[in-house]
Design a protein around this motif. Structure first.
Motif, mmCIF file in Angstrom:
data_model
loop_
_atom_site.group_PDB
_atom_site.id
_atom_site.type_symbol
_atom_site.label_atom_id
_atom_site.label_comp_id
_atom_site.label_asym_id
_atom_site.label_seq_id
_atom_site.Cartn_x
_atom_site.Cartn_y
_atom_site.Cartn_z
ATOM 1 N N ARG A 291 -5.542 7.321 -5.452
ATOM 2 C CA ARG A 291 -5.449 8.646 -4.834
ATOM 3 C C ARG A 291 -6.714 9.460 -5.123
ATOM 4 O O ARG A 291 -6.671 10.660 -5.386
ATOM 5 C CB ARG A 291 -4.196 9.355 -5.337
ATOM 6 C CG ARG A 291 -2.905 8.738 -4.826
ATOM 7 C CD ARG A 291 -1.686 9.382 -5.450
ATOM 8 N NE ARG A 291 -1.464 8.913 -6.816
ATOM 9 C CZ ARG A 291 -0.651 9.508 -7.689
ATOM 10 N NH1 ARG A 291 -0.002 10.610 -7.338
ATOM 11 N NH2 ARG A 291 -0.493 9.015 -8.898
ATOM 12 N N THR B 129 -8.482 1.426 -2.004
ATOM 13 C CA THR B 129 -7.683 2.248 -1.099
ATOM 14 C C THR B 129 -6.333 2.623 -1.702
ATOM 15 O O THR B 129 -5.660 3.519 -1.194
ATOM 16 C CB THR B 129 -7.463 1.509 0.233
ATOM 17 O OG1 THR B 129 -6.833 0.244 -0.021
ATOM 18 C CG2 THR B 129 -8.788 1.279 0.947
ATOM 19 N N ALA B 130 -5.940 1.945 -2.780
ATOM 20 C CA ALA B 130 -4.682 2.301 -3.447
ATOM 21 C C ALA B 130 -4.820 3.561 -4.289
ATOM 22 O O ALA B 130 -3.832 4.264 -4.529
ATOM 23 C CB ALA B 130 -4.203 1.145 -4.325
ATOM 24 N N ALA C 203 -1.938 2.669 -7.591
ATOM 25 C CA ALA C 203 -1.484 3.844 -6.842
ATOM 26 C C ALA C 203 -0.805 4.871 -7.738
ATOM 27 O O ALA C 203 -0.686 6.042 -7.361
ATOM 28 C CB ALA C 203 -0.532 3.411 -5.729
ATOM 29 N N ARG C 204 -0.373 4.444 -8.917
ATOM 30 C CA ARG C 204 0.327 5.349 -9.829
ATOM 31 C C ARG C 204 -0.612 6.068 -10.794
ATOM 32 O O ARG C 204 -0.162 6.889 -11.601
ATOM 33 C CB ARG C 204 1.380 4.562 -10.614
ATOM 34 C CG ARG C 204 2.570 4.125 -9.758
ATOM 35 C CD ARG C 204 3.404 3.065 -10.453
ATOM 36 N NE ARG C 204 3.802 3.466 -11.798
ATOM 37 C CZ ARG C 204 4.243 2.606 -12.727
ATOM 38 N NH1 ARG C 204 4.324 1.311 -12.443
ATOM 39 N NH2 ARG C 204 4.591 3.039 -13.917
ATOM 40 N N ASP D 278 0.830 -1.217 0.000
ATOM 41 C CA ASP D 278 0.000 0.000 0.000
ATOM 42 C C ASP D 278 0.861 1.263 0.000
ATOM 43 O O ASP D 278 1.693 1.459 0.878
ATOM 44 C CB ASP D 278 -0.905 -0.021 1.233
ATOM 45 C CG ASP D 278 -1.929 1.099 1.266
ATOM 46 O OD1 ASP D 278 -1.629 2.217 0.817
ATOM 47 O OD2 ASP D 278 -3.040 0.853 1.756
ATOM 48 N N HIS D 279 0.603 2.146 -0.974
ATOM 49 C CA HIS D 279 1.292 3.435 -1.061
ATOM 50 C C HIS D 279 0.432 4.606 -0.588
ATOM 51 O O HIS D 279 0.959 5.712 -0.420
ATOM 52 C CB HIS D 279 1.686 3.730 -2.518
ATOM 53 C CG HIS D 279 2.853 2.950 -3.020
ATOM 54 N ND1 HIS D 279 4.152 3.371 -2.890
ATOM 55 C CD2 HIS D 279 2.914 1.757 -3.665
ATOM 56 C CE1 HIS D 279 4.970 2.490 -3.438
ATOM 57 N NE2 HIS D 279 4.246 1.496 -3.908
ATOM 58 N N THR D 280 -0.870 4.406 -0.393
ATOM 59 C CA THR D 280 -1.796 5.535 -0.364
ATOM 60 C C THR D 280 -2.504 5.758 0.965
ATOM 61 O O THR D 280 -2.712 6.901 1.376
ATOM 62 C CB THR D 280 -2.853 5.356 -1.477
ATOM 63 O OG1 THR D 280 -2.186 5.125 -2.724
ATOM 64 C CG2 THR D 280 -3.739 6.584 -1.610
ATOM 65 N N THR D 281 -2.880 4.683 1.659
ATOM 66 C CA THR D 281 -3.729 4.847 2.840
ATOM 67 C C THR D 281 -3.078 5.712 3.911
ATOM 68 O O THR D 281 -3.710 6.621 4.466
ATOM 69 C CB THR D 281 -4.100 3.481 3.440
ATOM 70 O OG1 THR D 281 -4.785 2.696 2.456
ATOM 71 C CG2 THR D 281 -5.008 3.652 4.643
ATOM 72 N N ASP E 18 -1.817 -3.603 -7.469
ATOM 73 C CA ASP E 18 -2.231 -2.435 -6.688
ATOM 74 C C ASP E 18 -1.172 -1.338 -6.672
ATOM 75 O O ASP E 18 -1.478 -0.173 -6.421
ATOM 76 C CB ASP E 18 -2.628 -2.838 -5.265
ATOM 77 C CG ASP E 18 -1.462 -3.283 -4.408
ATOM 78 O OD1 ASP E 18 -0.540 -3.934 -4.931
ATOM 79 O OD2 ASP E 18 -1.489 -3.006 -3.190
ATOM 80 N N ARG E 19 0.073 -1.681 -6.975
ATOM 81 C CA ARG E 19 1.109 -0.653 -7.058
ATOM 82 C C ARG E 19 0.900 0.216 -8.297
ATOM 83 O O ARG E 19 1.160 1.428 -8.269
ATOM 84 C CB ARG E 19 2.490 -1.304 -7.063
ATOM 85 C CG ARG E 19 2.808 -2.053 -5.766
ATOM 86 C CD ARG E 19 3.959 -3.008 -5.926
ATOM 87 N NE ARG E 19 3.680 -4.039 -6.923
ATOM 88 C CZ ARG E 19 4.508 -5.036 -7.224
ATOM 89 N NH1 ARG E 19 5.675 -5.137 -6.598
ATOM 90 N NH2 ARG E 19 4.175 -5.932 -8.134
#
Length: 259
Positions: free
Chosen positions: A208, A205-206, A178-179, A33-36, A174-175
């Protein structure tokens, strides 16, 4: 070197606050996860509310089978957050897995190590948020494949929502989700929202998406609920933070309510 330095004990023990911060929110998030965390620092964390994070193993691709594999890790992941201390709420921050595992199963797994804590999932928070906004007909945008999106469509339909349009972007990592740039999310959201829908739900949730929820609302004239916006709203309200924050979206102007 310190033999000649006299160390003097204080004349009394320090007075301790009951808690370092008044409220405690736990986040159980994916290892990828990058975003939460970023969203919760922006929308939830404050001098009054602490956000404490634990990560559990997850391996792409995003498929129902892989999502289900996280279920055995939930109890241990939740237990690592301030062991033996109470939390005001704890979130399992994965929307698609919440559908596959089930809200009640997630709650049971977390209660095994944190009895009685309020458990929040993105799906349950989104449903509560959509109902608070008076939405009965919805459009849905996900970054997932059709295979992973289908259980989510069934989830909302089973809860009585009429789904006017369901759009998926076909990603399985999911990465990569997030992009997706916030401007791109806004562009896809405009296309995903059916004119007859009461609101748009942007899942994952990933993504933005919470960054642009209010902007999309301004352009579309309809409420927008995103996964992280919904869980942030739920956590704030559970912590007694009832501030009206329209700059984050219409949902952040709504009371939490019951049910």
């Amino acid at each position: 070197m310190t033999a000649g330095i006299e160390i003097i004990p204080a004349g009394r023990l320090p007075r301790l606050d009951e808690r370092p911060l008044e409220k405690r929110i736990g986040l159980v998030i994916l290892s990828t996860d990058h975003t939460t965390e970023v969203d919760f620092r922006r929308m939830v964390a404050s001098d009054r509310i602490g956000v404490y994070v634990s990560r559990i193993h997850y391996a792409n691709p995003v498929t129902p089978e892989n999502l289900l594999k996280m279920q055995p890790s939930l109890t241990q992941g939740a237990g690592l957050i301030l062991p033996d201390e109470a939390l005001d709420a704890i979130i399992y921050s994965c929307t698609s897995a919440s559908v596959v595992i089930g809200d009640r199963n997630i709650e049971a797994a977390i209660h095994a190590t944190k009895p009685g804590v309020s458990v929040v999932t993105p799906t349950a928070a989104a449903v509560k948020g959509l109902k608070a906004l008076g939405a009965r007909r919805i459009s849905v945008l996900t970054p997932y494949t059709i295979e992973t999106s289908r259980p989510m469509a069934e989830y909302f339909a089973d809860l009585g929502f009429a789904i006017d349009r369901f759009t998926c972007l076909g990603l399985s990592d999911d990465r990569e989700m997030a992009r997706i740039a916030p401007d791109e999310i806004a562009a896809f959201a405009r296309e995903a929202l059916a004119p007859q829908s009461d609101a748009l739900f942007i899942s994952c949730t990933a993504l933005r998406a919470a960054q642009v929820a209010a902007r999309i609302e301004g352009e579309a004239g309809k409420p927008v609920v995103t996964s992280n916006l919904a869980t942030a709203w739920a956590c704030l309200r559970l912590c007694g933070d009832d501030r009206v924050r329209p700059e984050l979206g219409q949902l952040m102007t709504m009371p939490y309510g019951e049910g």
